[in-house]
Design a protein around this motif. Structure first.
Motif, PDB file in Angstrom:
ATOM      1  N   UNK A  31     -10.314   0.468 -15.033  1.00  0.00           N
ATOM      2  CA  UNK A  31      -9.628  -0.704 -14.478  1.00  0.00           C
ATOM      3  C   UNK A  31      -8.400  -0.269 -13.677  1.00  0.00           C
ATOM      4  N   UNK A  32      -7.675   0.724 -14.187  1.00  0.00           N
ATOM      5  CA  UNK A  32      -6.502   1.223 -13.460  1.00  0.00           C
ATOM      6  C   UNK A  32      -6.901   1.741 -12.087  1.00  0.00           C
ATOM      7  N   UNK A  33      -7.997   2.490 -12.031  1.00  0.00           N
ATOM      8  CA  UNK A  33      -8.450   3.051 -10.761  1.00  0.00           C
ATOM      9  C   UNK A  33      -8.870   1.955  -9.792  1.00  0.00           C
ATOM     10  N   UNK A  91       1.299   3.572 -11.360  1.00  0.00           N
ATOM     11  CA  UNK A  91       2.029   2.339 -11.658  1.00  0.00           C
ATOM     12  C   UNK A  91       1.199   1.353 -12.465  1.00  0.00           C
ATOM     13  N   UNK A  92      -0.105   1.322 -12.240  1.00  0.00           N
ATOM     14  CA  UNK A  92      -0.975   0.385 -12.951  1.00  0.00           C
ATOM     15  C   UNK A  92      -1.392   0.996 -14.277  1.00  0.00           C
ATOM     16  N   UNK A 105       0.822  -1.205   0.000  1.00  0.00           N
ATOM     17  CA  UNK A 105       0.000   0.000   0.000  1.00  0.00           C
ATOM     18  C   UNK A 105       0.862   1.264   0.000  1.00  0.00           C
ATOM     19  N   UNK A 106       1.993   1.221   0.696  1.00  0.00           N
ATOM     20  CA  UNK A 106       2.886   2.385   0.709  1.00  0.00           C
ATOM     21  C   UNK A 106       3.493   2.617  -0.669  1.00  0.00           C
ATOM     22  N   UNK A 107       3.848   1.555  -1.356  1.00  0.00           N
ATOM     23  CA  UNK A 107       4.420   1.687  -2.702  1.00  0.00           C
ATOM     24  C   UNK A 107       3.382   2.218  -3.679  1.00  0.00           C
ATOM     25  N   UNK A 108       2.126   1.733  -3.533  1.00  0.00           N
ATOM     26  CA  UNK A 108       1.070   2.215  -4.412  1.00  0.00           C
ATOM     27  C   UNK A 108       0.778   3.693  -4.158  1.00  0.00           C
TER      28      UNK A 108
END
Length: 593
Positions: free
Chosen positions: A498-500, A490-491, A481-484
């Motif tokens: 879909x990315x969201x 990133x997605x 979660x911290x990386x996101x």
């Protein structure tokens, strides 16, 4: 032949009489044992007023006020995290409107829950569990707040539209996602949940609610570490060191006159006392000029909120506009809904024991979860920016006061509804100095984390399997979660929707931790004792529905029971008191044994 026949008949009669005597003796022993168990139960709980008792009205008012003050600290903490995330100004009077909306909805849902829901004396209100997915949603690129310079340059109307747009997004996500919780209760899916939701699922799910918000606590406390540390020390002293100290108070009774009573002030109101005292310290520092103008610890920074707030304001559905619905928001909020569902289910048997009530039957559990889901839908439509959940603080208050009357909670609900209509009351809480709030966060979020970790008592902590599951599920969810959060773009799947969706799901630590813990515990081999399933099943005992109703009418509806018992169709509805079900649904955890 006649004497032989007569002797045989006499022997048969004597045998039947002996059998009747034996049955009578067995029956008397059973009754005596049941009476002894009931007496032991009353002795163990040592309650003053049970769940079905009605204390005098003046005691109801006092205890209702106490329950109200117990939950208000948790209620007011939510807007301190929510409003900055939706780009609202610190001195916007709408902050108080959000608090009043939360209190108003809390009163409505609490009354319905205590009267027609699970009928336990529990308070339903805003929950920190919804803040984690909320912050994940607001971290999406389209919902992130602009730079401070851009915000400062906005007109008042543009700034209002900015935060109301985000509030409408949250309102729609909360309301729609809560439909799942209502369905879980209405269709009796609690047994299925208990088959897979084990202690090693609860530990990461609930503990991550507190761990994920440590940055918010740090941001508030760092405004003035001295005041924050004083808040922490004072709350610790009141709630832990002085909890058994009795304070003399002057009381008056009509037939006795004035007398001195010894009151457990620190045990009952540690949060309220801490806020009042540290608020006073900040006021002294403000008057003496030790805090520079505009400092977050000053008590005059947000006084305009009280001045601009009306005395009375009626919260209404859609007050910030028509809620909007997106797939990413709804799926993200499901994490909060599932966390609240599991947490509330664990509170029901505990509350029943504290009140000296029978274990809650399955129909009451189903009905309680359904009402909680409906309450969260209402909270979303009303625009509170949060959902509803069982307040653990108020469950603890029952154990302290030994008063578990349902009537007291109904009085408290009415008090909440009235207070929710007074806007200046909500504004008074908004102007609490920020470092004081930060110190409170350090304690409150820590307690939430500890509550989640307390489920480890059921599992074998000497098992390397269990240690692996706990450690990995908590640590990995925090890392991901911290990386996101640091890499919101990133997605890249080619579809913005879909990315969201994927970004929100991977950014919600309680969802990742809960899924990881659940999958690992149900896939990695382990004995029932090792996984804690036997001890957990004993803790989560659900009373089966009797053929002719429950052992008592504690969990029956207050009205209409004669009609419900007369019509057989109600016995097929999982939320009705006459509901009948197969034994395998009584406690789904048995399937794991």
């Amino acid at each position: 032949m006649e004497p032989a026949v007569t002797a045989s008949s006499n022997n048969l009669i004597l045998s039947e009489l002996r059998m009747q005597d034996d049955n009578l003796e067995i029956g008397l022993n059973i009754v005596t044992k049941m009476e002894a168990e009931d007496a032991k139960k009353r002795q163990d709980t040592d309650i003053t007023y049970g769940i079905d008792d009605n204390p005098p009205w003046y005691l109801c008012v006092f205890m209702a006020l106490q329950h109200y003050l117990t939950m208000i600290g948790a209620i007011v903490s939510i807007p301190f995290i929510l409003t900055p995330a939706i780009c609202m100004k610190d001195d916007d009077p709408a902050r108080s409107h959000i608090i009043c909306t939360m209190i108003f909805v809390t009163g409505i849902v609490t009354w319905v829950q205590a009267t027609f829901g699970c009928r336990l004396p529990i308070v339903q209100g805003g929950t920190i569990s919804f803040l984690v997915p909320t912050l994940a949603i607001l971290n999406l690129p389209q919902w992130r707040c602009p730079e401070p310079a851009v915000l400062d340059a906005m007109t008042s109307d543009n700034r209002t539209e900015l935060w109301q747009t985000r509030m409408r997004e949250l309102s729609g996500a909360i309301a729609v996602s809560a439909v799942l919780q209502a369905v879980i209760g209405l269709f009796g899916i609690v047994g299925v949940i208990l088959r897979y939701v084990t202690p090693l699922t609860i530990v990461p799910t609930v503990s991550l609610v507190g761990l994920s918000l440590f940055e918010n606590a740090a941001d508030s406390a760092s405004q003035h570490w001295g005041i924050a540390a004083g808040t922490i020390l004072m709350l610790t002293a009141f709630s832990q060191l002085l909890r058994e100290v009795h304070v003399p108070l002057l009381a008056y009774k009509r037939d006795v006159g004035f007398s001195i009573v010894w009151f457990q002030l620190f045990k009952l109101f540690p949060v309220l006392l801490t806020i009042i005292i540290m608020w006073g310290v900040c006021a002294l520092l403000t008057l003496s000029g030790n805090l520079p103008v505009g400092h977050p610890a000053r008590t005059d920074v947000k006084l305009r909120i009280i001045e601009d707030s009306p005395w009375f304001r009626f919260p209404y559905p859609g007050q910030w506009g028509v809620p909007t619905v997106t797939a990413a928001g709804v799926l993200g909020m499901l994490a909060g809904v599932l966390a609240c569902t599991v947490e509330s289910i664990s509170y029901y048997p505990t509350t029943a024991r504290m009140c000296g009530a029978p274990p809650p039957p399955v129909h009451a559990i189903n009905r309680g979860i359904a009402i909680e889901g409906i309450g969260t839908i209402l909270a979303g439509l009303w625009g509170s920016g949060n959902g509803t959940n069982t307040f653990g603080e108020n469950v603890g208050a029952i154990g302290v006061t030994k008063i578990g009357s349902r009537r007291v909670i109904q009085y408290a609900a009415v008090l909440m509804i009235i207070q929710g209509l007074i806007s200046k009351f909500g504004a008074a809480f908004i102007i609490i100095p920020q470092p004081v709030v930060g110190g409170m966060f350090c304690i409150m979020f820590g307690m939430i984390t500890a509550f989640g970790l307390s489920a480890l008592q059921y599992v074998d902590l000497n098992s390397s399997r269990n240690l692996y599951i706990v450690g990995f599920s908590i640590f990995f969810s925090l890392v991901l979660s911290k990386w996101m959060e640091a890499n919101p773009h990133a997605i890249q799947t080619g579809s913005e929707v879909v990315d969201s969706i994927i970004t929100v799901l991977l950014s919600t630590s309680i969802l990742i931790g809960g899924i990881t813990g659940c999958l690992c515990d149900n896939i990695i081999p382990g004995t029932p004792e090792e996984r804690g399933l036997i001890a957990w099943q004993d803790q989560m005992k659900l009373e089966p529905n009797k053929e002719n109703g429950d052992a008592s009418d504690t969990y029956d509806y207050p009205i209409g029971m004669s009609v419900i018992r007369r019509l057989n169709i109600f016995s097929y509805l999982p939320f009705m008191p006459t509901y009948k079900q197969e034994k395998w649904m009584l406690c789904g955890a048995k399937r794991n044994l």
